[in-house]
Write a protein that holds these residues in place. Sequence first.
Motif, PDB file in Angstrom:
ATOM      1  N   GLU A   1      -7.125  21.197   3.204  1.00  0.00           N
ATOM      2  CA  GLU A   1      -5.942  21.868   3.750  1.00  0.00           C
ATOM      3  C   GLU A   1      -6.277  23.286   4.212  1.00  0.00           C
ATOM      4  OE1 GLU A   1      -1.385  23.156   2.450  1.00  0.00           O
ATOM      5  OE2 GLU A   1      -2.683  22.096   1.040  1.00  0.00           O
TER       6      GLU A   1
ATOM      7  N   ALA B   1      -8.138  22.969   7.468  1.00  0.00           N
ATOM      8  CA  ALA B   1      -7.225  22.533   8.530  1.00  0.00           C
ATOM      9  C   ALA B   1      -6.320  23.673   8.974  1.00  0.00           C
ATOM     10  CB  ALA B   1      -6.399  21.340   8.045  1.00  0.00           C
TER      11      ALA B   1
ATOM     12  N   ASP C   1      -5.975  25.302  12.691  1.00  0.00           N
ATOM     13  CA  ASP C   1      -4.690  25.492  13.367  1.00  0.00           C
ATOM     14  C   ASP C   1      -4.528  26.929  13.851  1.00  0.00           C
ATOM     15  OD1 ASP C   1      -4.057  22.859  12.989  1.00  0.00           O
ATOM     16  OD2 ASP C   1      -2.750  23.205  11.251  1.00  0.00           O
TER      17      ASP C   1
ATOM     18  N   ARG D   1      -7.874  22.810  17.304  1.00  0.00           N
ATOM     19  CA  ARG D   1      -9.095  21.999  17.329  1.00  0.00           C
ATOM     20  C   ARG D   1     -10.297  22.936  17.237  1.00  0.00           C
ATOM     21  NH1 ARG D   1      -9.480  17.678  21.992  1.00  0.00           N
ATOM     22  NH2 ARG D   1      -9.186  19.513  23.310  1.00  0.00           N
TER      23      ARG D   1
ATOM     24  N   THR E   1     -12.868  16.894   5.893  1.00  0.00           N
ATOM     25  CA  THR E   1     -11.853  17.324   6.863  1.00  0.00           C
ATOM     26  C   THR E   1     -11.960  16.525   8.152  1.00  0.00           C
ATOM     27  OG1 THR E   1     -11.966  19.569   5.936  1.00  0.00           O
ATOM     28  CG2 THR E   1     -10.880  19.317   8.060  1.00  0.00           C
TER      29      THR E   1
ATOM     30  N   ALA F   1     -10.448  13.159   7.537  1.00  0.00           N
ATOM     31  CA  ALA F   1      -8.996  13.209   7.343  1.00  0.00           C
ATOM     32  C   ALA F   1      -8.249  13.633   8.599  1.00  0.00           C
ATOM     33  CB  ALA F   1      -8.662  14.165   6.198  1.00  0.00           C
ATOM     34  N   HIS F   2      -8.880  14.467   9.421  1.00  0.00           N
ATOM     35  CA  HIS F   2      -8.206  15.015  10.615  1.00  0.00           C
ATOM     36  C   HIS F   2      -9.121  14.918  11.844  1.00  0.00           C
ATOM     37  CE1 HIS F   2      -5.085  16.639   8.000  1.00  0.00           C
ATOM     38  NE2 HIS F   2      -6.012  17.217   7.262  1.00  0.00           N
TER      39      HIS F   2
ATOM     40  N   ASP G   1      -8.569  14.251  14.817  1.00  0.00           N
ATOM     41  CA  ASP G   1      -7.987  14.799  16.034  1.00  0.00           C
ATOM     42  C   ASP G   1      -8.102  16.319  16.091  1.00  0.00           C
ATOM     43  OD1 ASP G   1      -6.264  14.775  13.798  1.00  0.00           O
ATOM     44  OD2 ASP G   1      -4.532  15.167  15.078  1.00  0.00           O
ATOM     45  N   ARG G   2      -8.382  16.965  14.950  1.00  0.00           N
ATOM     46  CA  ARG G   2      -8.465  18.427  14.916  1.00  0.00           C
ATOM     47  C   ARG G   2      -9.903  18.928  14.813  1.00  0.00           C
ATOM     48  NH1 ARG G   2      -3.848  18.750  10.346  1.00  0.00           N
ATOM     49  NH2 ARG G   2      -3.824  21.015  10.490  1.00  0.00           N
TER      50      ARG G   2
ATOM     51  N   SER H   1     -15.795   8.974   4.953  1.00  0.00           N
ATOM     52  CA  SER H   1     -15.294  10.016   5.862  1.00  0.00           C
ATOM     53  C   SER H   1     -16.098  10.052   7.147  1.00  0.00           C
ATOM     54  CB  SER H   1     -15.347  11.381   5.173  1.00  0.00           C
ATOM     55  OG  SER H   1     -14.447  11.440   4.086  1.00  0.00           O
TER      56      SER H   1
ATOM     57  N   TYR I   1     -14.913   9.094  11.221  1.00  0.00           N
ATOM     58  CA  TYR I   1     -14.884  10.177  12.210  1.00  0.00           C
ATOM     59  C   TYR I   1     -15.685   9.798  13.457  1.00  0.00           C
ATOM     60  CZ  TYR I   1     -15.572  14.726  14.388  1.00  0.00           C
ATOM     61  OH  TYR I   1     -15.604  15.759  15.286  1.00  0.00           O
TER      62      TYR I   1
END
Length: 251
Positions: free
Chosen positions: A59, A62, A66, A71, A87, A90-91, A93-94, A174, A178
Amino acid sequence: MESNEAGLPIVFVHGTRVSATMWRPVIHAIGRRHPTAAPDLPGHGKLRGEPFSLPGAVEAVAEAVDELGGRALLVGLSLGGYVAIATAGAHPDRVLGAVAMGCTALPRGLFGAVYRGVARLAAGHPQEADRLSAFAFRRVLSRAQAHAMVAGGLSCEATPGVVKAVREMDPLASLSAYPGPVWLVNGERDHFRRNERLFLRACRDGRLVIRPGCGHLTSLTDTTALTRQVLDAAAVVTARTYGSSTPEGAR
């Protein structure tokens, strides 16, 4: 949080018991070519005293992404590498890409037992462990890098929680989740190399880079070479993401 403005965003993730300040020499060398951020993870730096958890660390990264526009390329060493991988999984797209350094070992079996034992010892005597860590940094790193390692304070008391979180995570899953580019970077003498081929096979778009003569931490000693490696990865990600154009602010 440390940041500047230009080019492809890069988020740096620190290792166990240190803080975001460890990346200051590289961030200074990058200058204004890229916007950068280096968050403190739970239990470290400005968040010292908070319990460490992998979800909390993900978090924090991330949120840093942000703050740089949503990204970014991630760069992490040791614990920071594991968190960068988590990360990315989990994310996806970022995360535009990940440079994961010194984090291609699965802390299981005897290796994991030794890892846990050292962590318990450090947490049982945190002040002595902090002093020993600072001494070790001064012995193996340049003066500027050693200072950066301790500038945000040391948190050896957090190591058992870190070890537990890393042991319970599944970095291979993970990496498999990705789709973006991953650089697995290890020092030739790094004891965290032991499962590097397994990690590489798990990547959907991976490459393995070995730094000759380097150990787990001494990869940080040559700031120029490390900065060049990060910038090369950023150039690849920029070309893939934006083609012939450049991100806003890079012109």
